[in-house]
Design an enzyme around this catalytic site. Structure first.
Site, PDB file in Angstrom:
ATOM      1  N   TYR A 146      41.325  40.520  43.991  1.00 28.00           N
ATOM      2  CA  TYR A 146      41.843  41.663  44.739  1.00 28.00           C
ATOM      3  C   TYR A 146      43.039  42.236  44.002  1.00 28.00           C
ATOM      4  O   TYR A 146      43.910  41.501  43.547  1.00 28.00           O
ATOM      5  CB  TYR A 146      42.263  41.218  46.151  1.00 28.00           C
ATOM      6  CG  TYR A 146      42.857  42.340  46.985  1.00 28.00           C
ATOM      7  CD1 TYR A 146      42.066  43.389  47.432  1.00 28.00           C
ATOM      8  CD2 TYR A 146      44.210  42.339  47.317  1.00 28.00           C
ATOM      9  CE1 TYR A 146      42.604  44.419  48.203  1.00 28.00           C
ATOM     10  CE2 TYR A 146      44.756  43.360  48.090  1.00 28.00           C
ATOM     11  CZ  TYR A 146      43.951  44.402  48.526  1.00 28.00           C
ATOM     12  OH  TYR A 146      44.497  45.412  49.283  1.00 28.00           O
ATOM     13  N   ASP A 240      47.013  40.397  36.830  1.00 24.48           N
ATOM     14  CA  ASP A 240      47.615  40.795  38.096  1.00 24.48           C
ATOM     15  C   ASP A 240      48.294  39.559  38.675  1.00 24.48           C
ATOM     16  O   ASP A 240      47.660  38.699  39.275  1.00 24.48           O
ATOM     17  CB  ASP A 240      46.533  41.337  39.035  1.00 24.48           C
ATOM     18  CG  ASP A 240      47.110  41.780  40.377  1.00 24.48           C
ATOM     19  OD1 ASP A 240      48.325  41.586  40.590  1.00 24.48           O
ATOM     20  OD2 ASP A 240      46.345  42.302  41.199  1.00 24.48           O
ATOM     21  N   LYS A 268      55.124  41.270  45.626  1.00 26.36           N
ATOM     22  CA  LYS A 268      55.422  40.181  46.549  1.00 26.36           C
ATOM     23  C   LYS A 268      56.781  39.500  46.291  1.00 26.36           C
ATOM     24  O   LYS A 268      57.792  40.021  46.729  1.00 26.36           O
ATOM     25  CB  LYS A 268      54.249  39.196  46.586  1.00 26.36           C
ATOM     26  CG  LYS A 268      52.976  39.927  47.075  1.00 26.36           C
ATOM     27  CD  LYS A 268      51.872  39.092  47.615  1.00 26.36           C
ATOM     28  CE  LYS A 268      50.846  39.967  48.342  1.00 26.36           C
ATOM     29  NZ  LYS A 268      49.578  40.155  47.671  1.00 26.36           N
TER      30      LYS A 268
END
Ligand code: PLP
Length: 430
Positions: A146, A240, A268
């Site tokens: 994702y 990522d 994050k």
């Protein structure tokens, strides 16, 4: 052991009148575990308290950013101090330099970094940069990975080892999906096949460790092989590391596995619980980014002083002993789970890497592919999730999500959690 959640129910009913599904991000709606979401009013350390006063040990941790725990005193103080002096300038400020330096010093592959406002923006911009740098148009992504919700990344795999992408969401055009090729994660031959048959590939984007489809670790040497193939075929490799950056190690999966990406995306943890993302690469690649180069990318609130301040304090506290502590805690969790896992052999798997863990209701004895995660029993997970809530443990409300330990979690938290897992499994798997 019924949980009283009438206030949450009331709030959810109100929310549904004004927001689609009552939420601002779909998984929060609890659709995959049933029932309605809980509304939270307080988080401190490893605990969160909902509007009905129920107290939970939290393992969602806002989906990963809160590696220090909720409302860390130093983070809160920094936010307050900075906010008093202005919440946003839309102009440069010194904090940006500090956090950029911290990122550059932590990732050998990053010489320059650009801050944005979310992980989605980071991956979207990284791909634009890869295309702008190489002059090529196609991208490769891996099934199960994702990367946020940009159109060309909301693309699903077909049933083959490597397939031209199909839109995974209404509103994504076939043209948008067509430039994305989806390859099976952990299958080096599939990647090789695609790279050797296409000469218009700008980049390969991947989560070095799959953390959004359960927890799937790269096979031994897989990341190294991916990197070598990308070099051989002149394709940029994007890691990522929105979850893994500053989580698996200070230098993320790249430090942990000794592999370097051409472009790294972060998010994050680097925002310390505020909205942030970033992408970075060598000076040569980043020279293409505006205003130095022709790849346009901008943001009204990018480098926001408050988010940057929360990020700086978070990164300052992530010293080597912090990672040691997280590793020890993770190890303790795994050890405490051992007897339970053995008891439910071929019904349950517990997997952990550093401070990330996942539980699978599966009859497999290991999980190395997305297809295996798809076969897991999500009804059992839903039941388990509810039973855990009733025992004061908050897990992310989907069987495809991982759990996160923070520096605020204690061995007592783990003991209580393992006891709750034991009791819940007794009911689910009996
Ligand atoms: C969370 C996540 C994103 C998206 O970040 P947002 O801030 O939610 O846009 C991208 N990539 C990975 C690996 C993520 O885990």
């Amino acid at each position: 052991m019924a949980l009283h959640t009438s206030r949450s129910k009331e709030l959810y009913d109100q929310a549904c009148k004004y927001m689609p599904g009552g939420v601002n991000s779909p998984v929060r709606a609890f659709r995959s575990v049933g029932g309605y979401p809980l509304y939270f009013k307080l988080g401190k350390g490893s605990h969160i308290i909902d509007e009905d006063g129920n107290d939970f040990i939290d393992y969602c941790m806002s989906w990963g950013p809160l590696i220090l725990g909720h409302a860390d005193n130093d983070v809160v103080k920094a936010i307050q101090r900075v906010a008093e002096n202005g919440t946003s300038f839309g102009a440069p400020h010194e904090g940006e330099i500090s956090i950029a330096r911290m990122v550059v010093e932590s990732f050998p592959g990053i010489e320059k970094v650009r801050f944005v406002n979310s992980g989605t923006e980071a991956t979207m911009s990284a791909i634009r940069l890869a295309r702008g740098y190489t002059g090529k148009s196609k991208i490769i992504k891996f099934d199960g990975c994702y990367h946020g919700h940009a159109d060309h990344l909301l693309v699903a795999a077909g049933s083959g080892l490597a397939t031209f992408g199909m839109p995974d969401s209404a509103g994504v055009t076939r043209d948008n999906a067509r430039d994305t090729i989806v390859v099976k994660y952990n299958n080096i031959d599939a990647l090789h096949q695609v790279l050797s048959n296409n000469d218009d590939i700008a980049c390969c984007i991947m989560e070095p460790v799959c953390c959004n489809y359960g927890l799937i670790l790269p096979k031994k040497d897989y990341l190294k092989q991916v990197s070598e193939l990308c070099t051989k075929y002149n394709v940029l490799l994007i890691f990522d590391e929105v979850i893994t950056g500053f989580r698996l190690a200070r230098g993320g999966a790249q430090e942990r596995f000794g592999v370097q990406a051409d472009i790294t995306t972060l998010g994050k943890i680097i925002g310390g619980g505020l909205p942030v993302g970033a992408y970075g690469a060598s000076s040569k690649i980043m020279a293409k980014v505006a205003p130095d180069g022709p790849v346009y990318q901008a943001g009204t609130l990018s480098g926001n002083p408050i988010a940057v301040a929360a990020g700086i304090v978070t990164l300052q506290k992530l010293v080597p002993s912090a990672y040691q502590k997280l590793e020890e805690l993770g190890k303790y969790f795994e050890e405490q789970m051992q007897p339970i896992v053995s008891r439910y052999k071929y019904k349950l798997l517990f997997k952990r890497l550093a401070s990330i863990f996942a539980l699978y209701f599966t009859n497999e004895d290991t999980i190395i592919s997305v297809d295996q995660v798809k076969e897991c029993n999500m009804q059992q997970f839903a039941r388990f999730h509810r039973l855990m809530l009733e025992r004061g443990i908050y897990l992310s409300p989907s069987g495809y999500e991982v759990g996160f330990l923070s520096l605020s979690h204690s061995k007592e938290d783990i003991d209580k959690t393992v006891k709750a897992i034991d009791e819940s499994l007794e009911i689910v798997l009996r």
